[in-house]
Design a protein around this motif. Structure first.
Motif, PDB file in Angstrom:
ATOM      1  N   ARG A 237       0.814  -1.223   0.000  1.00  0.00           N
ATOM      2  CA  ARG A 237       0.000   0.000   0.000  1.00  0.00           C
ATOM      3  C   ARG A 237       0.847   1.274   0.000  1.00  0.00           C
ATOM      4  N   THR A 238       2.108   1.171   0.444  1.00  0.00           N
ATOM      5  CA  THR A 238       2.989   2.341   0.427  1.00  0.00           C
ATOM      6  C   THR A 238       3.913   2.346  -0.795  1.00  0.00           C
ATOM      7  N   GLY A 239       3.752   1.359  -1.673  1.00  0.00           N
ATOM      8  CA  GLY A 239       4.605   1.268  -2.844  1.00  0.00           C
ATOM      9  C   GLY A 239       5.607   0.140  -2.773  1.00  0.00           C
ATOM     10  N   PHE A 240       5.791  -0.447  -1.577  1.00  0.00           N
ATOM     11  CA  PHE A 240       6.692  -1.586  -1.399  1.00  0.00           C
ATOM     12  C   PHE A 240       6.011  -2.604  -0.501  1.00  0.00           C
ATOM     13  N   TRP A 241       6.214  -3.889  -0.787  1.00  0.00           N
ATOM     14  CA  TRP A 241       5.678  -4.932   0.078  1.00  0.00           C
ATOM     15  C   TRP A 241       6.408  -4.910   1.410  1.00  0.00           C
TER      16      TRP A 241
END
Length: 638
Positions: A237-241
């Motif tokens: 959700r922030t651009g990285f798992w």
């Protein structure tokens, strides 16, 4: 003194036998009490995978000597075995029948052969149950139905088990808590699981289900339960798992780092992290292409002195099994004691040790959308040197997927080429995982453009550095990498030859003649089908052979259900009709990927002979000469 010989003709200790008789495929493993279980496969047995157990007394037992452990759900499978409290379950191939092994008895079936396939197994002996994803192929491969089911360990499950979740296009990764709660993630067409999923929890019978994470632009995957009943999972959700923890009310990030902690979920399997207790999780972050292992606690990732070319964690508790890849030695399964940080080898992928190894060197350059990454493996053989005025031929490798990733891990496939004097350039083009969501999304609408351009730019980097002969640049790939190979040959003049393994020549055929898991994959990375038919036709290499000017080798399994064999036949016929050098090699009994020892050997020999004939060198050793149509007669091997 090194012997002077042309690149490509060096004598190598990396024979095809090392790929077959001495190599073991390692699928994964787990700790169950004092015992350790794992699955290994052997090319010398036609790729057969089998379940093994290491007992506390050190004895090793093959539990499935008469079975091939493999699931074919989603075609790619995974999650074909599960073990808990001394009870093991597995899926047999090709029947897809689920078997159970317990109390020292031989395997017994608990489902029947038919149209059902099973994967993502989770055995719960206390409930005398197995949770699994079930796929029904009674209609067709592309219209099959996926559900979550519960199987009775003591029954015949003639009805295929009790359905506990249905209605979504796909299900994956069932996980059962000590309190009896069930979690999984699901998604629908046209998304792939790295695009958008829903993370769901429910009671063990599937009732009171609710979504706790995921959404239109969030991939929430790999659930696992902590001892205190909290649910852990990975979300981008922030651009990285990164790792998250759901405590029954809300999901909070366990850490926030600009690095992925997992890869794209192509296959079923356990969560790629180890739950040590209710407050600590062992995980690996992909930092600059290298797996950095650490402990997440109190909202912070604390790195350990453990970095690998690749690592797959899993399990829970103070001991677990991990699959480890090294940059300069064969990979292995290791047993990790997290309290003492002791590593014990469980099974090596090969006992072979090489006197010299070509280690990956990271290349990064600025592309149109930001940095692009690749690994460079230089020709390496201390017994040989090339003439001073010669630069090496190279193989540019485009990985499959295309949402996949190539690590800097030691591989005999790289050493096979580099030890003979051929460089390997392995490109993690835009769309590869391991570098965050934005990097993966570079391929949205641009498959056949971004990947090709990144491979072309990678060549320019090594040529500008004087590392490669610009007249002898071959591009090689399998499956989706085969498509990038073919597309690069018809859209540029950078490559002197192409080697495609089960590659895609016609995107329109792929959109209409494939399996369910990938049936809508191209909607995002090419265009919605059928509205975008014109785009599919424009990006299909088979439609642009007038632009082709390079020799081509195509190799294909006749049982391939992912890429139909007729695509290779049509491409070879078209290349031959144009008068270009071309060879087509078809393999009986092989699917999407080559598993048999004889096929692996023949495939490698075909590639080496092909390159020798078109690049002007004679390979050392007993390499059969590959028949190539339209080959000029003044070649070294003619």
């Amino acid at each position: 003194m090194p012997h002077t010989a042309p690149y490509g003709s060096w004598t190598s200790v990396v024979s095809t036998d090392l790929f077959t008789s001495s190599s073991v495929g390692l699928v994964g493993g787990c700790v169950d009490g004092e015992d350790v279980y794992w699955v290994e496969s052997h090319a010398s047995q036609g790729g057969r995978a089998s379940l093994w157990r290491l007992a506390a007394d050190g004895s090793r037992t093959e539990l499935t000597p008469d079975h091939y452990v493999r699931s074919t759900v989603h075609e790619y499978g995974g999650g074909a075995f599960s073990v808990a409290d001394g009870v093991a379950v597995f899926v047999a191939f090709p029947s897809q029948v689920v078997h159970v092994v317990e109390a020292g008895q031989p395997p017994r079936p608990i489902t029947s052969e038919g149209t059902f396939r099973y994967g993502g197994l989770v055995v719960v002996p206390a409930q005398r149950a197995v949770y699994a994803v079930r796929e029904d192929h009674s209609e067709s491969d592309i219209d099959c139905t996926n559900v979550l089911v519960r199987l009775d360990l003591d029954g015949d499950n003639s009805d295929g088990g009790t359905v506990i979740a249905s209605g979504s296009d796909f299900y994956s990764q069932p996980a059962v808590s000590e309190q009896g709660l069930l979690a999984w993630f699901e998604w629908d067409h046209p998304d792939m699981p790295w695009d958008a999923t829903r993370l769901v929890i429910s009671a063990g019978d599937g009732s009171r289900a609710r979504v706790i994470a995921g959404g239109a632009e969030e991939s929430a995957i790999y659930p696992a339960w902590a001892p205190d009943g909290a649910l852990l999972f990975c979300s981008d959700r922030t651009g990285f798992w990164n790792l998250y923890r759901w405590d029954g009310e809300q999901a909070l990030a366990l850490h926030e780092d600009p690095y992925d902690c997992c890869g794209a979920p192509w296959i079923f399997g356990g969560a790629p992290y180890t739950v040590l207790d209710s407050h600590r999780v062992a995980v690996a972050l992909w930092i600059d292409g290298v797996a950095q292992v650490g402990i997440v606690a109190d909202g912070v990732f604390a790195p350990l002195l453990l970095s690998f070319a690749e690592i797959e964690l899993g399990g829970s508790g103070p001991r677990s099994v991990a699959r480890v890849g090294y940059p300069d030695a064969p990979g292995e399964l290791v047993i990790i004691d997290w309290d003492s940080m002791d590593f014990a080898t469980l099974r090596r992928s090969s006992e072979t040790t090489l006197e010299y190894v070509s280690r990956a060197e990271q290349l990064t350059w600025d592309g149109p959308d930001g940095p692009v990454h690749a690994w460079w493996y230089p020709p390496t053989n201390p017994g040989f040197a090339a003439p001073t005025d010669e630069l090496p031929p190279i193989l540019v490798r485009s990985h499959g997927g295309p949402t996949a990733y190539s690590p800097s891990v030691f591989g005999l496939d790289d050493q096979y080429w580099t030890s003979r004097g051929i460089g390997v350039l392995d490109v993690n083009y835009g769309g590869s995982y391991g570098y965050g969501r934005a990097y993966r999304n570079r391929l949205y609408g641009t498959w056949g453009i971004t990947d090709v351009q990144d491979c072309i730019d990678a060549v320019r980097v090594v040529v500008d550095r004087g590392l490669a002969d610009p007249r002898r640049i071959a591009i090689m790939g399998g499956s989706a990498g085969g498509y990038t190979t073919l597309q690069a040959l018809v859209t540029s003049d950078v490559f002197s030859a192409g080697l495609s393994d089960y590659g895609i020549g016609d995107l329109t055929t792929l959109a209409t003649d494939t399996h369910k898991f990938e049936a809508r994959y191209l909607d995002r990375i090419v265009a919605p089908w059928p509205d975008g038919r014109a785009t599919y036709e424009e990006r299909s290499p088979i439609n642009h052979l007038d632009r082709l000017s390079s020799p081509m080798l195509l190799q294909q399994g006749l049982d391939d259900r992912v890429v139909p064999p007729n695509q290779a036949r049509e491409m070879a016929a078209a290349v031959g009709a144009k008068g270009l050098p071309v060879a087509l090699v078809l393999y009986e009994g092989e699917g999407h990927g080559f598993r048999k020892a004889a096929t692996i050997t023949a495939s490698l020999h075909a590639k080496l002979s092909f390159l020798g004939q078109v690049f002007g060198f004679v390979p050392a050793g007993d390499v059969p000469v590959l028949p190539i149509a339209n080959l000029p007669t003044d070649t070294p091997e003619s």
